[in-house]
Scaffold this motif. Structure first.
Motif: not given
Length: 124
Positions: A71-81, A115-124
């Protein structure tokens, strides 16, 4: 079993009920440095033997499979994410072939392959 209409099943283990089931999972999160925001995980699942019928004449052997996740937290690339992350999960990592007992007499089925599953998740 303690009661059954089939007297030969008394004292036997119910079908499709393994003798044991264990699982272990561990995660490691990188908090600083170049890998900050990355979490890796891995686990193992062990299922003991079970029977495919009520009189315990058909045995399905136990099995062990391994799983992994990244898992990778995209906020480490772009703060707005903040709250967005990408995920990758793999079950039965080594694609082990195995079979399991079913709840139908004299019936076994192949276990799930890799079984390989890729995903994009957003938590608010």
């Amino acid at each position: 079993m303690t009661k059954s209409t089939d007297l030969t099943a008394i004292g036997k283990r119910p079908q499709a009920v393994p003798t044991h089931f264990e699982s272990l999972w561990a995660n490691y999160s990188f908090l600083t440095g170049g890998l900050a925001g990355l979490t890796i995980g891995g686990g193992v699942r062990s299922v003991g033997p079970s029977y495919g019928d009520d009189i315990n004449s058909l045995v399905s052997p136990g099995y062990v499979v391994f799983d992994a996740a990244v898992r990778y937290d995209l906020a480490n690339l772009v703060r707005a994410w903040k709250g967005a992350e990408v995920t990758l999960n793999v079950t039965n990592l080594f694609d082990k072939s195995y079979y399991t007992s079913s709840s139908s007499n004299f019936y076994c089925q192949f276990g799930n392959g890799r079984l390989v599953l890729a995903g994009l998740r957003y938590r608010w």
